[in-house]
Design a protein around this motif. Structure first.
Motif, PDB file in Angstrom:
ATOM      1  N   PHE A  55      54.853  61.180  48.844  1.00  0.00           N
ATOM      2  CA  PHE A  55      54.335  59.691  49.731  1.00  0.00           C
ATOM      3  C   PHE A  55      54.524  58.794  48.643  1.00  0.00           C
ATOM      4  O   PHE A  55      53.379  57.633  48.797  1.00  0.00           O
ATOM      5  N   ASN A  56      55.227  58.839  47.708  1.00  0.00           N
ATOM      6  CA  ASN A  56      55.319  57.542  46.679  1.00  0.00           C
ATOM      7  C   ASN A  56      54.143  56.980  45.798  1.00  0.00           C
ATOM      8  O   ASN A  56      54.049  55.997  45.818  1.00  0.00           O
ATOM      9  N   GLY A  57      53.358  58.120  45.738  1.00  0.00           N
ATOM     10  CA  GLY A  57      52.053  57.868  44.848  1.00  0.00           C
ATOM     11  C   GLY A  57      50.669  57.142  45.855  1.00  0.00           C
ATOM     12  O   GLY A  57      49.693  56.964  45.237  1.00  0.00           O
ATOM     13  N   ASN A  58      51.099  56.937  47.283  1.00  0.00           N
ATOM     14  CA  ASN A  58      50.277  56.480  48.088  1.00  0.00           C
ATOM     15  C   ASN A  58      49.751  57.567  49.122  1.00  0.00           C
ATOM     16  O   ASN A  58      50.283  58.178  49.366  1.00  0.00           O
ATOM     17  N   SER A  59      48.223  57.136  49.625  1.00  0.00           N
ATOM     18  CA  SER A  59      47.609  58.360  50.644  1.00  0.00           C
ATOM     19  C   SER A  59      48.427  57.890  51.778  1.00  0.00           C
ATOM     20  O   SER A  59      48.445  56.846  52.236  1.00  0.00           O
ATOM     21  N   PRO A  60      48.834  58.939  52.574  1.00  0.00           N
ATOM     22  CA  PRO A  60      49.444  58.599  53.992  1.00  0.00           C
ATOM     23  C   PRO A  60      48.423  58.099  54.836  1.00  0.00           C
ATOM     24  O   PRO A  60      48.989  57.399  55.985  1.00  0.00           O
ATOM     25  N   PHE A  61      47.203  58.161  54.569  1.00  0.00           N
ATOM     26  CA  PHE A  61      45.978  57.956  55.451  1.00  0.00           C
ATOM     27  C   PHE A  61      46.006  56.374  55.039  1.00  0.00           C
ATOM     28  O   PHE A  61      45.256  55.615  55.647  1.00  0.00           O
ATOM     29  N   GLN A  62      46.393  55.664  54.108  1.00  0.00           N
ATOM     30  CA  GLN A  62      46.277  54.435  53.922  1.00  0.00           C
ATOM     31  C   GLN A  62      46.782  53.242  55.069  1.00  0.00           C
ATOM     32  O   GLN A  62      48.065  53.651  55.334  1.00  0.00           O
ATOM     33  N   SER A  63      45.947  52.635  55.462  1.00  0.00           N
ATOM     34  CA  SER A  63      46.445  51.628  56.546  1.00  0.00           C
ATOM     35  C   SER A  63      47.097  52.619  57.765  1.00  0.00           C
ATOM     36  O   SER A  63      47.684  52.065  58.603  1.00  0.00           O
ATOM     37  N   PHE A  64      46.214  53.435  58.101  1.00  0.00           N
ATOM     38  CA  PHE A  64      46.477  54.367  59.373  1.00  0.00           C
ATOM     39  C   PHE A  64      45.621  54.218  60.405  1.00  0.00           C
ATOM     40  O   PHE A  64      44.390  53.903  60.039  1.00  0.00           O
ATOM     41  N   PRO A  65      45.981  54.266  61.535  1.00  0.00           N
ATOM     42  CA  PRO A  65      47.511  54.343  61.988  1.00  0.00           C
ATOM     43  C   PRO A  65      48.267  53.157  62.098  1.00  0.00           C
ATOM     44  O   PRO A  65      47.678  52.080  62.136  1.00  0.00           O
ATOM     45  N   PRO A  66      49.450  53.127  62.099  1.00  0.00           N
ATOM     46  CA  PRO A  66      50.340  52.178  62.197  1.00  0.00           C
ATOM     47  C   PRO A  66      50.368  51.306  63.548  1.00  0.00           C
ATOM     48  O   PRO A  66      49.952  51.925  64.702  1.00  0.00           O
ATOM     49  N   ALA A  67      50.565  50.141  63.712  1.00  0.00           N
ATOM     50  CA  ALA A  67      50.393  49.198  64.800  1.00  0.00           C
ATOM     51  C   ALA A  67      51.123  50.030  65.957  1.00  0.00           C
ATOM     52  O   ALA A  67      50.329  50.022  67.185  1.00  0.00           O
ATOM     53  N   HIS A  68      51.996  50.413  65.902  1.00  0.00           N
ATOM     54  CA  HIS A  68      53.077  50.849  67.020  1.00  0.00           C
ATOM     55  C   HIS A  68      52.411  52.023  67.596  1.00  0.00           C
ATOM     56  O   HIS A  68      52.827  52.301  68.602  1.00  0.00           O
ATOM     57  N   ALA A  69      51.861  53.062  66.682  1.00  0.00           N
ATOM     58  CA  ALA A  69      51.294  54.149  67.238  1.00  0.00           C
ATOM     59  C   ALA A  69      49.849  54.153  67.888  1.00  0.00           C
ATOM     60  O   ALA A  69      49.367  55.114  68.366  1.00  0.00           O
ATOM     61  N   SER A  70      49.121  53.257  67.274  1.00  0.00           N
ATOM     62  CA  SER A  70      47.652  53.306  67.229  1.00  0.00           C
ATOM     63  C   SER A  70      47.388  53.472  69.047  1.00  0.00           C
ATOM     64  O   SER A  70      46.420  54.107  69.410  1.00  0.00           O
ATOM     65  N   PRO A  71      47.903  52.672  69.872  1.00  0.00           N
ATOM     66  CA  PRO A  71      47.463  52.692  71.250  1.00  0.00           C
ATOM     67  C   PRO A  71      47.902  54.190  71.688  1.00  0.00           C
ATOM     68  O   PRO A  71      47.689  54.434  73.155  1.00  0.00           O
ATOM     69  N   LEU A  72      48.684  54.768  71.292  1.00  0.00           N
ATOM     70  CA  LEU A  72      49.263  56.127  71.746  1.00  0.00           C
ATOM     71  C   LEU A  72      48.556  57.369  71.406  1.00  0.00           C
ATOM     72  O   LEU A  72      48.757  58.651  71.825  1.00  0.00           O
ATOM     73  N   LEU A  73      47.480  57.109  70.441  1.00  0.00           N
ATOM     74  CA  LEU A  73      46.968  58.486  69.880  1.00  0.00           C
ATOM     75  C   LEU A  73      45.627  58.428  70.477  1.00  0.00           C
ATOM     76  O   LEU A  73      44.828  57.668  70.879  1.00  0.00           O
ATOM     77  N   ARG A  74      45.096  59.748  70.814  1.00  0.00           N
ATOM     78  CA  ARG A  74      43.828  59.961  71.380  1.00  0.00           C
ATOM     79  C   ARG A  74      42.755  59.811  70.225  1.00  0.00           C
ATOM     80  O   ARG A  74      43.110  59.991  68.939  1.00  0.00           O
TER      81      ARG A  74
END
Length: 299
Positions: free
Chosen positions: A89-108
């Motif tokens: 992850f190039n040194g960054n947590s994958p949870f940083q700024s999660f979820p991305p805007a395009h996926a947020s409305p699609l997630l439970r």
């Protein structure tokens, strides 16, 4: 011996010297030998001789037993998380700024589902092993990983849990989980997994390793990332389970424990059970059972 290098002279002798049948026979035999020698020599330059196929009696299951068993020197446990973050992850947590805007409305908000994910075997083994690193093979929506993270926190353990899964599902997956969204054919399983982990606030303990089991286990072996406790619960057919168990065992720390689910299923000896039993027999290890779970300690 001169004649052996000059076929023309032999041919002349053949036509002029007809004294005896024996001489003719010998000359004809010699001529055949010389012609065969030169012809064979010429052909061999263009078509190297093919060695005949040799049939050797091999031991049973020769190919199934060939797995890498030597891995790199172990990465210190306190550096495992940093190693994974840097290399994936190039040194960054994958949870940083999660979820991305395009996926947020699609997630439970929460969609935690698993099978046998909270059985007593988890707490029994975590209490016994006191693992600093847990490797889970087959994570799906994170039910087992979340349960293990809660147990380690309850026991005041500092444990990193690595979740190996390609997060693609399986054929027929969409029929059973229609509420998991997809975008242009890309199912959002990894995003929903991460959403679940974030929902229970376990983003420091759990990290996804989003690759196939084969490539991920080989990569961890090369890195020197080992598990004190390894759960094998990905493919349930014999060949998948057999490969996962063998490759996982290579990165199991001495004194560690490997375990998995679905020992008793309708597949019987055509699936996980057959793979587990064969592995234990080959390695000279003992299989212990805890409900649907099998357990094998390191040698």
């Amino acid at each position: 011996m001169k004649e052996a290098h000059h076929p023309r002279k032999i041919l002349i002798m053949f036509t002029t010297n007809k004294s005896t049948k024996a001489s003719l026979y010998l000359l004809l035999l010699l001529l055949s030998y010389i012609l065969g020698f030169y012809t064979g020599k010429h052909l061999n330059k263009q078509n190297p001789t093919q060695l005949p196929e040799i049939h050797v009696e091999l031991p049973p299951y020769p190919d199934l037993l060939r797995f890498r068993t030597l891995c790199s020197d172990p990465v210190p446990s306190k550096l495992v998380r940093k190693t994974i973050l840097d290399r994936i992850f190039n040194g960054n947590s994958p949870f940083q700024s999660f979820p991305p805007a395009h996926a947020s409305p699609l997630l439970r908000r929460k969609r935690i589902k698993g099978w046998g994910s909270t059985g007593p075997v988890f707490e029994t083994l975590i209490r016994k092993v006191q693992p600093k690193t847990i490797i889970e093979i087959g994570s799906f929506l994170g039910a087992s990983a979340i349960h293990m993270a809660e147990l380690t926190r309850k026991l005041n353990l500092r444990t990193q849990i690595l979740c190996i899964d390609d997060f693609r599902g399986w054929p027929g997956f969409r029929d059973r989980f229609r509420d998991i969204s997809s975008v242009n054919g890309d199912v959002l399983l990894m995003y929903q997994f991460m959403q679940n982990v974030g929902y229970v606030n376990r983003t420091e303990e759990i990290l996804p390793v989003p690759f196939s089991t084969n490539s991920a286990l080989s990569w961890l072996c090369e890195l020197g990332v080992y598990g004190y406790l390894i759960e094998v619960d990905a493919g349930h057919d014999f060949h998948s389970a057999w490969a996962d168990i063998n490759m996982a065992y290579a990165i199991l720390r001495p004194g560690g424990v490997m375990f998995g689910h679905d020992y008793f299923t309708g597949a019987d000896d055509r699936g996980v059970r057959r793979a587990v039993n064969l592995f234990a027999r080959v390695k000279g290890l003992r299989v212990e059972l805890d409900g649907q779970h099998w357990v094998i300690g390191s040698s």
